[in-house]
Design a protein around this motif. Structure first.
Motif, short mmCIF file in Angstrom:
data_model
loop_
_atom_site.label_atom_id
_atom_site.label_comp_id
_atom_site.label_asym_id
_atom_site.label_seq_id
_atom_site.Cartn_x
_atom_site.Cartn_y
_atom_site.Cartn_z
N PHE A 125 0.86 -1.18 0.00
CA PHE A 125 0.00 0.00 0.00
C PHE A 125 0.90 1.23 0.00
O PHE A 125 1.72 1.41 0.90
CB PHE A 125 -0.93 -0.01 1.22
N TYR A 126 0.73 2.03 -1.03
CA TYR A 126 1.57 3.22 -1.19
C TYR A 126 0.75 4.46 -0.81
O TYR A 126 -0.24 4.79 -1.46
CB TYR A 126 2.06 3.30 -2.64
N ILE A 171 -0.90 -0.63 -4.45
CA ILE A 171 -2.26 -0.14 -4.25
C ILE A 171 -2.11 1.28 -3.72
O ILE A 171 -1.62 1.50 -2.62
CB ILE A 171 -3.06 -1.04 -3.29
N ARG A 172 -2.47 2.22 -4.56
CA ARG A 172 -2.24 3.63 -4.23
C ARG A 172 -3.35 4.13 -3.31
O ARG A 172 -4.53 3.89 -3.53
CB ARG A 172 -2.22 4.46 -5.50
N ILE A 173 -2.93 4.83 -2.25
CA ILE A 173 -3.87 5.36 -1.27
C ILE A 173 -3.66 6.87 -1.19
O ILE A 173 -2.51 7.33 -1.16
CB ILE A 173 -3.56 4.76 0.13
N GLN A 185 -10.14 1.32 3.93
CA GLN A 185 -9.83 1.00 2.53
C GLN A 185 -8.89 -0.22 2.43
O GLN A 185 -9.11 -1.14 1.64
CB GLN A 185 -9.12 2.23 1.93
N ILE A 186 -7.88 -0.24 3.30
CA ILE A 186 -6.92 -1.35 3.28
C ILE A 186 -7.60 -2.66 3.72
O ILE A 186 -7.41 -3.71 3.11
CB ILE A 186 -5.69 -1.05 4.17
N LEU A 187 -8.44 -2.57 4.75
CA LEU A 187 -9.12 -3.78 5.24
C LEU A 187 -9.99 -4.37 4.13
O LEU A 187 -10.08 -5.60 3.99
CB LEU A 187 -9.96 -3.46 6.48
N GLU A 188 -10.62 -3.52 3.34
CA GLU A 188 -11.43 -4.03 2.23
C GLU A 188 -10.54 -4.74 1.21
O GLU A 188 -10.89 -5.80 0.70
CB GLU A 188 -12.20 -2.89 1.57
#
Ligand code: TMP
Length: 193
Positions: A125-126, A171-173, A185-188
């Protein structure tokens, strides 16, 4: 599951990784760790901060820290069935020492390959944020020797992450969102909620 949270200084990865670990711990065993400095009580981190003028020395120390971290902490935790949440990993060296400090990227890739020995994250996760905003989040008293390098340096590092993201499955955040929003968002993405 091996999850890495990465991004430039001030992107909020420590807050997100802590919250995320607490949430995941409700469902399964989790090991929250970070680079640099979890191994040997920060010995390599200390040496790095004393040598920031020499990109090769810095990259070598980061990758040695990583090699021990993988062998002594990350791999054993995964073998025990824990999920691992790691703040920073191999791409931090590519972005900071490669794109930020100008060290040869092929050399860094080879050093990283030796350090991780085939252990690559399942999800990266970025946390993306503009350097100007990121720096504003860091108070000057908390900045370490690398963080003090300023906006031009951090801009090059961010451009590095952009390049790496094109090649890898990041996965861009949006790191300007609240930590709770980001964690949800990450948990999903990891199918836990
Ligand atoms: P931290 O703030 O995440 O603890 O990391 C310390 C500093 O080290 C930060 O400025 C990012 C930098 N860094 C690198 O330059 N290369 C690396 O490989 C890693 C892991 C961190």
């Amino acid at each position: 599951m091996f999850i890495v949270i990465d991004g430039i200084d001030g992107c909020g990865k420590s807050t997100v990784a802590s919250l995320l670990s607490k949430e995941i711990a409700k469902f399964r065993p989790v090991f929250h760790t970070f680079e640099p400095g979890h191994v040997r009580d920060g010995l390599y981190r200390k040496l790095i901060m004393e040598n920031v003028a020499n990109p090769y020395v810095v990259a070598a120390l980061f990758t040695v820290d990583r090699a021990e971290h993988v062998a002594k902490m990350i791999r054993p935790a995964l073998d025990e069935g824990q999920w691992v949440i790691c703040e920073r990993y191999a791409d931090s060296t590519l972005a900071y020492q490669g794109y930020g400090m100008g060290l040869d990227k092929d050399l860094i890739n080879r050093m990283n390959d030796e350090a991780v020995k085939g252990l690559w994250p399942d999800k990266i996760f970025y946390l993306d944020i503009q350097p100007r905003l990121a720096l504003a989040r860091l108070s000057s008293k908390d900045k370490d020797a690398l963080e003090q390098q300023g906006i031009e340096f951090l801009t090059r590092v961010r451009e590095g992450y952009e390049e790496i993201a094109k090649e890898k499955n990041y996965i861009r955040i949006d790191a300007t969102k609240s930590p709770n929003h980001i964690v949800k968002q990450i948990l999903e993405e990891v199918h836990i909620s």
